[in-house]
Design an enzyme around this catalytic site. Sequence first.
Site, short mmCIF file in Angstrom:
data_model
loop_
_atom_site.label_atom_id
_atom_site.label_comp_id
_atom_site.label_asym_id
_atom_site.label_seq_id
_atom_site.Cartn_x
_atom_site.Cartn_y
_atom_site.Cartn_z
N ALA A 165 0.85 -1.19 0.00
CA ALA A 165 0.00 0.00 0.00
C ALA A 165 0.89 1.24 0.00
CB ALA A 165 -0.90 -0.01 1.22
N GLY A 207 0.98 -5.36 0.95
CA GLY A 207 -0.22 -5.56 0.14
C GLY A 207 0.08 -6.20 -1.20
N GLU A 234 0.12 -9.75 -0.50
CA GLU A 234 -1.27 -10.14 -0.18
C GLU A 234 -2.11 -10.25 -1.45
OE1 GLU A 234 -1.50 -6.96 2.70
OE2 GLU A 234 -1.86 -8.40 4.31
N GLU A 260 5.37 -5.00 6.98
CA GLU A 260 4.59 -3.94 7.64
C GLU A 260 5.09 -3.65 9.04
OE1 GLU A 260 3.36 -6.51 5.98
OE2 GLU A 260 1.62 -5.94 4.78
N1 DAK Z 1 4.53 3.34 -0.84
C1 DAK Z 1 4.87 4.51 -1.42
N2 DAK Z 1 6.00 4.68 -2.13
C2 DAK Z 1 6.82 3.62 -2.23
C3 DAK Z 1 6.52 2.37 -1.64
C4 DAK Z 1 5.32 2.25 -0.92
N3 DAK Z 1 4.90 1.09 -0.37
N4 DAK Z 1 7.56 1.52 -1.92
C5 DAK Z 1 8.43 2.23 -2.66
N5 DAK Z 1 7.99 3.49 -2.85
C6 DAK Z 1 8.64 4.56 -3.57
C7 DAK Z 1 9.84 5.09 -2.81
O1 DAK Z 1 9.44 6.01 -1.84
C8 DAK Z 1 10.65 5.72 -3.91
O2 DAK Z 1 10.05 6.94 -4.25
P1 DAK Z 1 10.97 8.29 -4.42
O3 DAK Z 1 11.78 8.38 -3.19
O4 DAK Z 1 11.81 7.99 -5.64
O5 DAK Z 1 9.98 9.39 -4.62
C9 DAK Z 1 10.41 4.77 -5.08
O6 DAK Z 1 9.20 4.06 -4.79
C10 DAK Z 1 11.52 3.75 -5.25
O7 DAK Z 1 11.70 3.10 -4.01
P2 DAK Z 1 13.12 2.96 -3.28
O8 DAK Z 1 13.99 4.12 -3.62
O9 DAK Z 1 12.87 2.68 -1.86
O10 DAK Z 1 13.70 1.67 -4.04
P3 DAK Z 1 14.73 0.59 -3.48
O11 DAK Z 1 15.08 -0.27 -4.63
O12 DAK Z 1 15.83 1.26 -2.72
O13 DAK Z 1 13.89 -0.28 -2.42
C11 DAK Z 1 11.94 -1.49 -1.61
C12 DAK Z 1 12.81 -1.05 -2.82
C13 DAK Z 1 10.71 -2.20 -2.18
C14 DAK Z 1 12.74 -2.50 -0.77
C15 DAK Z 1 11.58 -0.27 -0.77
O14 DAK Z 1 11.01 0.72 -1.63
C16 DAK Z 1 10.59 -0.57 0.31
O15 DAK Z 1 10.94 -1.13 1.35
N6 DAK Z 1 9.32 -0.17 0.10
C17 DAK Z 1 8.29 -0.27 1.12
C18 DAK Z 1 7.84 -1.70 1.29
C19 DAK Z 1 6.79 -1.82 2.38
O16 DAK Z 1 7.06 -1.51 3.56
N7 DAK Z 1 5.61 -2.26 2.03
C20 DAK Z 1 4.50 -2.45 2.95
C21 DAK Z 1 3.61 -1.22 2.92
S1 DAK Z 1 2.23 -1.39 4.04
C22 DAK Z 1 -5.36 -3.19 3.93
C23 DAK Z 1 -4.92 -3.48 2.66
C24 DAK Z 1 -3.56 -3.41 2.38
C25 DAK Z 1 -2.65 -3.03 3.35
C26 DAK Z 1 -3.10 -2.77 4.63
C27 DAK Z 1 -4.47 -2.81 4.94
N8 DAK Z 1 -6.76 -3.23 4.27
C28 DAK Z 1 -7.64 -3.93 3.23
C29 DAK Z 1 -7.25 -2.83 5.50
C30 DAK Z 1 -1.24 -3.00 2.96
C31 DAK Z 1 -0.28 -2.36 3.71
C32 DAK Z 1 1.08 -2.29 3.16
O17 DAK Z 1 1.41 -2.83 2.10
#
Ligand code: DAK
Length: 258
Positions: free
Chosen positions: A65, A109, A112, A132
């Site tokens: 997300a 997500g 998921e 998360e």
């Molecule tokens: N959201 C927003 N932007 C994101 C992002 C994300 N999840 N993941 C990456 N980006 C963006 C980065 O901010 C960056 O943007 P700029 O800085 O260039 O503006 C760009 O994408 C490239 O990312 P990185 O520079 O970080 O790239 P790297 O290769 O260094 O790293 C990475 C890749 C995938 C390891 C890293 O980006 C990362 O850790 N991303 C976050 C992963 C994460 O924590 N995901 C979980 C998010 S929470 C629900 C439904 C769904 C959910 C919850 C509830 N309900 C139905 C109630 C879901 C929740 C989640 O998924």
Amino acid sequence: MAYETLIADAEDGVALITLNRPDALNAFNNQLMDELTAALDRFEADESVGCIVITGSKKAFAAGADIKEMRELSYMDAYYTDFITRNWERASRTRKPLIAAVSGYALGGGCELAMMCDFILAADNAKFGQPEITIGVSPGAGGTQRLTRFVGKSKAMEMCLTGRMMDAEEAERCGLVSRIVPVDELVDEAKSVAKKIAALPRATAMMTKEMVNVAYETPLSHGIMFERRLFHSLFATEDQKEGMEAFVEKRTPHFNNR
Ligand code: DAK
């Protein structure tokens, strides 16, 4: 409908939905979820489509997300707006067979969503995880439930509690993905598997999918009974008659999806 966050096309009985927010590694914002829902609705209604594939880019299936969109939310905002709940389970309600073709990151997500599909084909560079906890929340779209059913308690617990990613080989070993494909061949391979499924009797494929899904939801005895009843009902289809007749007559069957 014109899409801005994904690309959706259909040919040869196969619909391909390509998530396309490259600047955010295909992170799911409201717009993307709305467009994904619209594309799934459209292909479910399109009689020419027998199987749907969801994929992303080589670098990311989806990084979860959109953290930038949700970071300011308060508990009360999340609760009263039923935050991103509205259309999140749409993929799991898809009645036609739905394949996730995952290359690169499938996190939070993204993992998921892949698990909501009927099976996952993984590129050799795929990485799965529920990170998360590292940003202060838990999986919220079924990750704790589905991952546990896929890989068992110990590995699911470790992944959800540490945020560790698993690579494609580990994912195949523990049953999260059906098999691994070289990254450059992933989409073609997914389309070819989908084409094979689309050419098979539609009702049989849809009901078979329901049967396998029921295995996750009910005790085994209920699942077996559910399977038995739908199996019996397939004898009401023209395709069953055609399929079995063709076998006996040693010829290729001609299914008409009836
Ligand atoms: N959201 C927003 N932007 C994101 C992002 C994300 N999840 N993941 C990456 N980006 C963006 C980065 O901010 C960056 O943007 P700029 O800085 O260039 O503006 C760009 O994408 C490239 O990312 P990185 O520079 O970080 O790239 P790297 O290769 O260094 O790293 C990475 C890749 C995938 C390891 C890293 O980006 C990362 O850790 N991303 C976050 C992963 C994460 O924590 N995901 C979980 C998010 S929470 C629900 C439904 C769904 C959910 C919850 C509830 N309900 C139905 C109630 C879901 C929740 C989640 O998924």
